[in-house]
Design a protein around this motif. Structure first.
Motif, mmCIF file in Angstrom:
data_model
loop_
_atom_site.group_PDB
_atom_site.id
_atom_site.type_symbol
_atom_site.label_atom_id
_atom_site.label_comp_id
_atom_site.label_asym_id
_atom_site.label_seq_id
_atom_site.Cartn_x
_atom_site.Cartn_y
_atom_site.Cartn_z
ATOM 1 N N VAL A 1 5.735 4.230 -2.454
ATOM 2 C CA VAL A 1 6.898 4.873 -2.186
ATOM 3 C C VAL A 1 7.677 5.698 -3.348
ATOM 4 N N GLU B 1 -3.734 6.380 -8.963
ATOM 5 C CA GLU B 1 -3.760 7.199 -10.276
ATOM 6 C C GLU B 1 -4.846 8.408 -10.560
ATOM 7 N N PHE C 1 -1.107 -1.777 -5.180
ATOM 8 C CA PHE C 1 -2.006 -0.621 -5.350
ATOM 9 C C PHE C 1 -1.647 0.293 -6.466
ATOM 10 N N VAL D 1 0.925 -1.296 0.107
ATOM 11 C CA VAL D 1 -0.112 -0.121 -0.070
ATOM 12 C C VAL D 1 0.856 1.330 -0.264
ATOM 13 N N ALA D 2 1.993 1.008 0.133
ATOM 14 C CA ALA D 2 2.916 2.268 0.433
ATOM 15 C C ALA D 2 3.022 3.116 -0.897
HETATM 16 N N1 CTP Z 1 5.599 0.446 -5.446
HETATM 17 C C1 CTP Z 1 6.484 -0.150 -4.901
HETATM 18 N N2 CTP Z 1 7.970 0.360 -4.996
HETATM 19 C C2 CTP Z 1 8.132 1.598 -5.616
HETATM 20 C C3 CTP Z 1 6.937 1.862 -6.467
HETATM 21 C C4 CTP Z 1 5.718 1.403 -6.066
HETATM 22 O O1 CTP Z 1 6.608 -1.177 -3.863
HETATM 23 N N3 CTP Z 1 9.452 1.772 -6.114
HETATM 24 C C5 CTP Z 1 4.054 -0.340 -5.207
HETATM 25 C C6 CTP Z 1 3.337 0.529 -4.407
HETATM 26 O O2 CTP Z 1 3.515 0.289 -2.949
HETATM 27 C C7 CTP Z 1 2.070 -0.022 -5.116
HETATM 28 C C8 CTP Z 1 2.209 -0.044 -6.574
HETATM 29 O O3 CTP Z 1 3.595 -0.374 -6.447
HETATM 30 O O4 CTP Z 1 1.552 -1.119 -4.690
HETATM 31 C C9 CTP Z 1 2.287 0.918 -7.637
HETATM 32 O O5 CTP Z 1 2.386 2.206 -7.086
HETATM 33 P P1 CTP Z 1 2.078 3.603 -7.916
HETATM 34 O O6 CTP Z 1 2.870 4.686 -7.146
HETATM 35 O O7 CTP Z 1 0.869 3.623 -8.271
HETATM 36 O O8 CTP Z 1 2.850 3.195 -9.225
HETATM 37 P P2 CTP Z 1 4.397 3.431 -9.670
HETATM 38 O O9 CTP Z 1 4.883 1.926 -10.010
HETATM 39 O O10 CTP Z 1 5.278 4.339 -8.952
HETATM 40 O O11 CTP Z 1 4.124 3.979 -11.155
HETATM 41 P P3 CTP Z 1 3.609 5.420 -11.837
HETATM 42 O O12 CTP Z 1 4.148 6.489 -10.562
HETATM 43 O O13 CTP Z 1 4.354 5.622 -12.992
HETATM 44 O O14 CTP Z 1 2.258 5.415 -11.653
#
Ligand code: CTP
Length: 425
Positions: free
Chosen positions: A305, A356, A353, A302-303
């Protein structure tokens, strides 16, 4: 429906004809305890009437400090019982008969005091005497300050009552009347009414403290909150994530019996009592903590990140001055979800998660494939999701989409946890 009578006519005939002009098939005995949530129990009476369930009310002395017998009686269309030693009441309906006149007894709000008395068989007023005398199931909807809820005596009393075969709904997590955040808020009337309907049908698969703990024996790993990526010792890159949704999911999985490790970025909320919380700052620390927590059966990422970090944060504070505006060189952070999902210790169920702001489901579906997870929970973060208390989730799987309505984060978490439990059943 020819037999429908005015609400006030139903007083002596609870459950036989109608309440508020609606046909009644079942009846409950509602004990309203002394708590600020007592006002919600008035709504509960209405919600139940709409579902064809009549309510007879016992108002405790404490309860009457918050709501009046007049309002409860007006809504239930029945006499409200308050005093154990009222001879008129006893002549009309003694406490033993009262305790057995309903199909189910509901205590809402169930205060720490009522739980303690019920757990120890103390019967010194009408409510507690009735609880002792009843031959029906009892559903408690606790409501109290979170420290009181989490206190050892209350938890012991809840366990005792649960072991005795009583049921619980809630408490919910959220902001409380006293300003604190956590579990302690009485479940919403609609949720209590849903639980009452289930119990009246003999369905005991409640999200309660007693009954099946479908995730018992399962290990769950949850990430939550933002990460903080340092630029220098005083500055960092981060985002608006509050951690509320991830914390609520960790709590909901814990309540269903899972052994939960919550790896959390910096947030301002208290960790859930039923999880082991590991605090981290950066994405790299979050990945390490997750790897250390594996193996697990369930991973819910859920983080929020941070996607990038500074390529070599400064050891000392960057000063304004002769070199002009510093150019920040960024490098990509590890993708924790993808790395766990594709790693050798892959949990059986991996849930990501997708935050968007546009084309929500399409982007979520693309992430499902790209990150190799089983489900992606899509949420539109263009509104008040980040930092707010509500969420509208769409669970995207290979097979299709499960659209949840807009719910509080606690309710959305509970629903997701139940879906996870169903997946393993
Ligand atoms: N996530 C992760 N590690 C990262 C980036 C994202 O574990 N470095 C995980 C988030 O916890 C979430 C999912 O990947 O479950 C999608 O995160 P999101 O921020 O929506 O997507 P991104 O992979 O960052 O892609 P974008 O920012 O291009 O939409």
């Amino acid at each position: 429906m020819g037999g429908a009578r005015r609400a006030s006519d139903t007083g002596r005939h609870l459950g036989r004809v109608s309440v508020l002009g609606l046909l009644v098939s079942k009846k409950i005995l509602l004990i309203i305890g002394g708590g600020i949530a007592a006002y919600k129990s008035l709504f509960l009476i209405r919600v139940l009437a709409r579902r064809g369930i009549a309510t007879r009310v016992i108002l405790t002395k404490g309860g009457s400090e918050f709501v009046t017998a007049l309002s409860a009686g007006g809504l239930s269309g029945d006499k409200v019982y308050t005093d154990l030693f009222d001879l008129t009441d006893e002549a009309e309906m003694g406490h033993i008969e009262l305790s057995r006149s309903a199909d189910l007894v509901v205590v809402a709000p169930a205060t720490a005091d009522l739980l303690a008395k019920a757990a120890h068989g103390i019967a010194n007023d009408l409510a507690t005497t009735t609880l002792q005398a009843t031959d029906k199931r009892v559903l408690y909807a606790p409501a109290m300050n979170l420290r009181m809820w989490e206190s050892a005596p209350t938890q012991r009393n809840v366990k005792t009552l649960a072991d005795d075969g009583q049921y619980f709904i809630g408490p919910d997590e959220g902001e409380m009347a006293c300003g604190e955040y956590g579990p302690g808020r009485m479940a919403e009337p609609e949720a209590i009414a849903g639980a009452i309907e289930k119990l009246l049908k003999g369905d005991t698969t409640l999200d309660g403290l007693r009954g099946p703990k479908p995730l018992k024996g399962k290990k769950a790993l949850v990430t939550a909150g933002p990460t903080r990526e340092p630029i220098d010792p005083v500055r960092y890159l981060s985002n608006h994530s509050s951690g509320k949704q991830g914390y609520a999911i960790a709590a909901a999985l814990g309540r269903l019996g899972a052994d939960v490790t919550l790896v959390s970025g910096p947030v301002a909320i208290d960790p859930p009592a039923c999880a082991t919380t590991v605090k981290v700052e950066t994405a790299q620390e979050m990945l390490t903590a997750c790897e250390q927590a594996l193996p697990a059966d369930i991973f819910v990422a859920v983080a929020a990140v941070a996607d990038w970090r500074s390529d070599g944060p400064a050891d000392v504070k960057i000063k304004k001055g002769k070199d002009g505006i510093p150019a920040l060189k960024l490098v990509e952070n590890p993708d924790i979800l993808a790395s766990v999902s594709k790693g050798k210790n892959r949990p059986k169920l991996v849930v990501g998660f997708a935050a968007e702001t546009n084309d929500v489901t399409e982007h979520a579906r693309a992430k499902l494939t790209k990150k190799g997870c089983d489900w992606i929970v899509a949420n539109d973060v263009s509104g008040d999701v980040m930092g707010g208390d509500h969420n509208s989730m769409i669970v995207v799987t290979e097979k299709g989409e499960d659209v949840f309505p807009r719910l509080t984060k606690a309710d959305a978490a509970r629903r997701l946890a139940e879906k996870i439990a169903e997946h393993f059943s």
